[in-house]
Design a protein around this motif. Structure first.
Motif, PDB file in Angstrom:
ATOM      1  N   ALA A  61       0.829  -1.217   0.000  1.00 38.65           N
ATOM      2  CA  ALA A  61       0.000   0.000   0.000  1.00 38.65           C
ATOM      3  C   ALA A  61       0.855   1.254   0.000  1.00 38.65           C
ATOM      4  CB  ALA A  61      -0.926  -0.005   1.213  1.00 38.65           C
ATOM      5  N   LEU A  62       2.048   1.169   0.581  1.00 42.84           N
ATOM      6  CA  LEU A  62       2.966   2.317   0.617  1.00 42.84           C
ATOM      7  C   LEU A  62       3.797   2.439  -0.656  1.00 42.84           C
ATOM      8  CD1 LEU A  62       4.238   1.890   4.289  1.00 42.84           C
ATOM      9  CD2 LEU A  62       2.908   3.825   3.421  1.00 42.84           C
ATOM     10  N   GLY A  63       3.682   1.470  -1.563  1.00 44.13           N
ATOM     11  CA  GLY A  63       4.478   1.514  -2.779  1.00 44.13           C
ATOM     12  C   GLY A  63       5.896   1.002  -2.603  1.00 44.13           C
ATOM     13  N   ARG A  64       6.086   0.082  -1.635  1.00 43.90           N
ATOM     14  CA  ARG A  64       7.378  -0.543  -1.380  1.00 43.90           C
ATOM     15  C   ARG A  64       8.470   0.502  -1.146  1.00 43.90           C
ATOM     16  NH1 ARG A  64       7.843  -5.828  -2.463  1.00 43.90           N
ATOM     17  NH2 ARG A  64      10.015  -5.610  -3.149  1.00 43.90           N
ATOM     18  N   PRO A  65       8.401   1.221  -0.047  1.00 44.06           N
ATOM     19  CA  PRO A  65       9.393   2.270   0.236  1.00 44.06           C
ATOM     20  C   PRO A  65      10.792   1.699   0.468  1.00 44.06           C
ATOM     21  CG  PRO A  65       8.052   1.862   2.174  1.00 44.06           C
ATOM     22  CD  PRO A  65       7.428   1.077   1.053  1.00 44.06           C
ATOM     23  N   ALA A  66      11.798   2.546   0.345  1.00 46.18           N
ATOM     24  CA  ALA A  66      13.184   2.108   0.547  1.00 46.18           C
ATOM     25  C   ALA A  66      13.410   1.648   1.983  1.00 46.18           C
ATOM     26  CB  ALA A  66      14.144   3.244   0.193  1.00 46.18           C
ATOM     27  N   TRP A 347      -9.143  -5.755  17.757  1.00 48.40           N
ATOM     28  CA  TRP A 347      -8.125  -5.119  16.917  1.00 48.40           C
ATOM     29  C   TRP A 347      -8.654  -3.748  16.509  1.00 48.40           C
ATOM     30  CZ3 TRP A 347      -4.242  -7.630  13.206  1.00 48.40           C
ATOM     31  CH2 TRP A 347      -3.680  -8.770  13.771  1.00 48.40           C
ATOM     32  N   LEU A 348      -7.947  -2.716  16.873  1.00 50.47           N
ATOM     33  CA  LEU A 348      -8.221  -1.360  16.408  1.00 50.47           C
ATOM     34  C   LEU A 348      -7.221  -1.056  15.305  1.00 50.47           C
ATOM     35  CD1 LEU A 348      -9.293   1.555  16.426  1.00 50.47           C
ATOM     36  CD2 LEU A 348      -7.839   1.991  18.432  1.00 50.47           C
ATOM     37  N   LEU A 349      -7.729  -0.812  14.104  1.00 54.51           N
ATOM     38  CA  LEU A 349      -6.875  -0.522  12.953  1.00 54.51           C
ATOM     39  C   LEU A 349      -7.113   0.906  12.491  1.00 54.51           C
ATOM     40  CD1 LEU A 349      -8.308  -3.661  12.311  1.00 54.51           C
ATOM     41  CD2 LEU A 349      -6.177  -3.666  10.991  1.00 54.51           C
ATOM     42  N   GLN A 350      -6.031   1.676  12.389  1.00 54.88           N
ATOM     43  CA  GLN A 350      -6.130   3.066  11.948  1.00 54.88           C
ATOM     44  C   GLN A 350      -5.086   3.340  10.867  1.00 54.88           C
ATOM     45  OE1 GLN A 350      -6.499   5.159  16.061  1.00 54.88           O
ATOM     46  NE2 GLN A 350      -8.144   5.949  14.759  1.00 54.88           N
ATOM     47  N   PRO A 351      -5.531   3.357   9.592  1.00 57.20           N
ATOM     48  CA  PRO A 351      -4.595   3.658   8.510  1.00 57.20           C
ATOM     49  C   PRO A 351      -4.265   5.151   8.464  1.00 57.20           C
ATOM     50  CG  PRO A 351      -6.797   3.258   7.636  1.00 57.20           C
ATOM     51  CD  PRO A 351      -6.869   3.007   9.114  1.00 57.20           C
ATOM     52  N   VAL A 352      -3.027   5.438   8.138  1.00 58.43           N
ATOM     53  CA  VAL A 352      -2.568   6.821   8.013  1.00 58.43           C
ATOM     54  C   VAL A 352      -2.043   7.013   6.593  1.00 58.43           C
ATOM     55  CG1 VAL A 352      -0.978   8.594   8.878  1.00 58.43           C
ATOM     56  CG2 VAL A 352      -1.936   6.895  10.460  1.00 58.43           C
ATOM     57  N   GLY A 353      -2.863   7.612   5.743  1.00 63.94           N
ATOM     58  CA  GLY A 353      -2.443   7.920   4.379  1.00 63.94           C
ATOM     59  C   GLY A 353      -2.386   6.737   3.443  1.00 63.94           C
ATOM     60  N   ILE A 354      -2.992   5.596   3.825  1.00 63.76           N
ATOM     61  CA  ILE A 354      -3.048   4.432   2.942  1.00 63.76           C
ATOM     62  C   ILE A 354      -4.462   3.867   2.981  1.00 63.76           C
ATOM     63  CG2 ILE A 354      -0.611   3.860   3.292  1.00 63.76           C
ATOM     64  CD1 ILE A 354      -1.554   1.514   5.092  1.00 63.76           C
ATOM     65  N   PRO A 355      -4.839   3.065   1.983  1.00 59.55           N
ATOM     66  CA  PRO A 355      -6.166   2.436   2.009  1.00 59.55           C
ATOM     67  C   PRO A 355      -6.222   1.309   3.033  1.00 59.55           C
ATOM     68  CG  PRO A 355      -4.938   1.706   0.082  1.00 59.55           C
ATOM     69  CD  PRO A 355      -4.111   2.799   0.720  1.00 59.55           C
ATOM     70  N   ASP A 356      -7.424   0.786   3.241  1.00 54.18           N
ATOM     71  CA  ASP A 356      -7.659  -0.313   4.173  1.00 54.18           C
ATOM     72  C   ASP A 356      -7.003  -1.580   3.649  1.00 54.18           C
ATOM     73  OD1 ASP A 356      -8.615  -2.192   5.937  1.00 54.18           O
ATOM     74  OD2 ASP A 356     -10.732  -1.754   5.617  1.00 54.18           O
ATOM     75  N   VAL A 357      -6.007  -2.086   4.360  1.00 57.31           N
ATOM     76  CA  VAL A 357      -5.311  -3.290   3.917  1.00 57.31           C
ATOM     77  C   VAL A 357      -5.956  -4.560   4.437  1.00 57.31           C
ATOM     78  CG1 VAL A 357      -3.110  -2.080   3.660  1.00 57.31           C
ATOM     79  CG2 VAL A 357      -3.658  -3.219   5.830  1.00 57.31           C
ATOM     80  N   LEU A 358      -6.990  -4.421   5.265  1.00 54.57           N
ATOM     81  CA  LEU A 358      -7.745  -5.583   5.732  1.00 54.57           C
ATOM     82  C   LEU A 358      -9.211  -5.472   5.296  1.00 54.57           C
ATOM     83  CD1 LEU A 358      -6.514  -6.587   9.301  1.00 54.57           C
ATOM     84  CD2 LEU A 358      -6.222  -7.801   7.155  1.00 54.57           C
ATOM     85  N   ALA A 359      -9.405  -4.982   4.080  1.00 52.96           N
ATOM     86  CA  ALA A 359     -10.777  -4.820   3.564  1.00 52.96           C
ATOM     87  C   ALA A 359     -11.492  -6.150   3.454  1.00 52.96           C
ATOM     88  CB  ALA A 359     -10.727  -4.117   2.208  1.00 52.96           C
ATOM     89  N   ASP A 360     -10.723  -7.256   3.387  1.00 49.72           N
ATOM     90  CA  ASP A 360     -11.333  -8.574   3.256  1.00 49.72           C
ATOM     91  C   ASP A 360     -11.711  -9.170   4.604  1.00 49.72           C
ATOM     92  OD1 ASP A 360      -8.615  -8.548   3.777  1.00 49.72           O
ATOM     93  OD2 ASP A 360      -8.222 -10.468   2.814  1.00 49.72           O
ATOM     94  N   ALA A 361     -11.472  -8.442   5.688  1.00 51.81           N
ATOM     95  CA  ALA A 361     -11.844  -8.938   7.013  1.00 51.81           C
ATOM     96  C   ALA A 361     -13.254  -8.480   7.354  1.00 51.81           C
ATOM     97  CB  ALA A 361     -10.873  -8.407   8.078  1.00 51.81           C
ATOM     98  N   ALA A 362     -14.057  -9.396   7.886  1.00 53.23           N
ATOM     99  CA  ALA A 362     -15.434  -9.056   8.234  1.00 53.23           C
ATOM    100  C   ALA A 362     -15.781  -9.665   9.582  1.00 53.23           C
ATOM    101  CB  ALA A 362     -16.388  -9.561   7.148  1.00 53.23           C
TER     102      ALA A 362
END
Length: 362
Positions: A61-66, A347-362
Motif C-alpha cells: 500500500a505504501l508503494g514498497r518504500p526504501a 483489533w483497532l486498525l487506523q490507517p494513516v495515508g493508505i487504504p484499508d489493507v484488511l478490507a477482506d476482514a469481516a
C-alpha cells in the motif's frame, strides 16, 4: 487527577505506574511478561507470521518504500519483532527497520537488526503494532458511592481499597461519554444515547441504583494511543487487546492481576501484573482517522490466512509427517481465533495515508 501520595492510599493510576514500571516494578524483571502469562505472541509463531503478512500488505500500500518501519509497542523481550523479521520475505526484510519499544533493558541475544527504545521513533513509515500494550497503561478506577456519586478508588500497597474524592474534570467528562455510572446513559460514536431501560449486558439487578458500580477511566490510554499514532507519517497503526465497547461495559470493571500464569487479586506492590480491559472505541475516537475499524482478532487473523481448519485426512496417508505438522499448526491457529479466548481480542486498525489493507476482514 491522581489522588493520594506514595506511601499511603493513592489512586490506582499512580499505584499501578509504580508497581509495573518503578525501579523494582513488575515489568523490570528479567523474565518479562512471558514468565507470567501468555499473549498471542507466545501462544504460537503463527501470530508473528500473520503480522509479517500484514506488514507486507502495508508495504504494498505504501508503494514498497526504501525503508519500511516496524514499531513493536510494549515489546516484552522482543519476541514479536524477532518473529516478524524471521517470517518476512528476504526482499522485504532487507528494507525493514524494526524498533522494539519497551521500558525494560534490552535483552541479551536479541536480533541485532532490532533497535531498542523507551519511546517510539518519530515520522515512521510502515506498521506500528501494539499487542497488549494499552491494558497496562495505568488508569484511575471509579466506584459509585451509596449516594450515587462516582468517586476515585484509592488503594494501599497491600491492595486495600477505600473511596476517595468525587471524580471531576476531564476524567468525569470521559466517564459521562464512555462509561456512564449512576444511571447516566452511554453515548455511542454517532451521538445517540441508549434508550431508557436498555440494560448493560451482565449488569446485576441489585446494582440498578448505581451503588457499587465501577469503571476504569480510560483517558490516559486514549492519550497514549493518540500520541503513538501521531508518530506514524504513513502506514497502519494497530492496537490488539482485551476490549469492550459502549453498551457492553462490564458493570464492576475488569481490573485484575496476573502472577505465574494465574489470575490473582491486583496488589500494587510489584509482585504481579496489573491489567484492565481497554475501551478501544474511546481510543479510536481520540485519534479520528478515515478508515478506522474495530475487529475481533478472529476476523483479522482469518483475513491474514489463519483459519484453524484441520488439514484434509487424505494427507495422513500420502504425507504422514506433513499431516502431523499441519495438524499442530491448525491447533495453534485455532487457539488464536477461538471464541471465548484469544479470538475475542479486539483489533483497532487506523490507517494513516493508505487504504484499508484488511478490507477482506469481516
Amino acid at each position: 487527577m491522581t489522588a493520594g501520595t506514595e506511601g499511603g492510599p493513592r489512586g490506582w493510576r499512580a499505584a499501578t505506574r509504580a508497581a509495573l514500571y518503578g525501579p523494582n516494578g513488575f515489568y523490570r524483571g528479567p523474565e518479562g511478561p512471558a514468565g507470567h502469562f501468555r499473549t498471542s505472541v507466545h501462544a504460537s509463531p503463527l501470530f508473528a507470521e500473520a503480522v509479517a503478512r500484514l506488514l507486507c500488505r502495508v508495504d504494498e500500500a505504501l508503494g514498497r518504500p526504501a525503508v519500511l518501519d516496524l514499531v513493536d509497542m510494549a515489546a516484552g523481550r522482543g519476541e514479536l519483532a524477532a518473529g516478524v523479521l524471521a517470517a518476512l520475505p528476504a526482499d522485504v526484510a532487507a528494507r525493514t527497520r524494526a524498533c522494539a519499544v519497551e521500558l525494560a533493558g534490552r535483552p541479551g541475544g536479541l536480533d541485532r537488526r532490532i533497535e531498542w527504545r523507551a519511546e517510539p521513533p518519530e515520522r515512521t513509515t510502515g506498521l506500528l503494532f501494539a499487542n497488549e500494550w494499552l491494558d497496562n497503561v495505568p488508569l484511575e478506577v471509579a466506584e459509585v458511592d451509596p449516594e450515587g456519586v462516582p468517586r476515585l478508588v484509592l488503594v494501599d500497597d497491600d491492595g486495600t481499597e477505600r473511596l476517595g474524592p468525587p471524580v471531576t474534570g476531564p476524567e468525569a467528562e470521559w466517564l459521562a461519554r464512555w462509561w456512564p455510572l449512576a444511571g447516566e446513559r452511554p453515548v455511542t460514536d454517532g451521538g445517540e444515547a441508549m434508550t431508557e431501560g436498555e440494560a448493560t449486558p451482565g449488569a446485576a439487578p441489585e446494582a440498578a441504583s448505581g451503588a457499587g458500580l465501577r469503571a476504569e477511566i480510560g483517558l490516559p490510554r486514549d492519550l497514549a494511543w493518540a500520541s503513538a499514532v501521531g508518530t506514524l507519517a504513513r502506514g497502519l497503526a494497530v492496537a490488539v487487546d482485551y476490549a469492550h465497547t459502549a453498551g457492553a461495559r462490564p458493570p464492576f470493571g475488569t481490573l485484575t492481576g496476573f502472577r505465574e500464569g494465574r489470575g490473582t487479586t491486583p496488589v500494587p506492590d510489584g509482585s504481579c501484573d496489573i491489567t484492565a480491559h481497554v475501551a478501544l472505541d474511546a481510543c479510536a475516537a481520540a485519534c479520528p482517522l478515515p478508515g478506522t475499524r474495530l475487529l475481533p482478532q478472529r476476523a483479522a487473523l482469518r483475513a491474514l490466512g489463519l483459519t484453524g481448519s484441520r488439514p484434509p485426512l487424505a494427507l495422513a496417508s500420502t504425507d504422514p509427517a506433513g499431516y502431523v505438522r499441519a495438524l499442530a499448526a491448525a491447533s495453534e491457529a485455532a487457539e488464536l481465533v477461538a471464541p471465548g479466548g484469544l479470538g475475542d481480542f479486539g483489533w483497532l486498525l487506523q490507517p494513516v495515508g493508505i487504504p484499508d489493507v484488511l478490507a477482506d476482514a469481516a
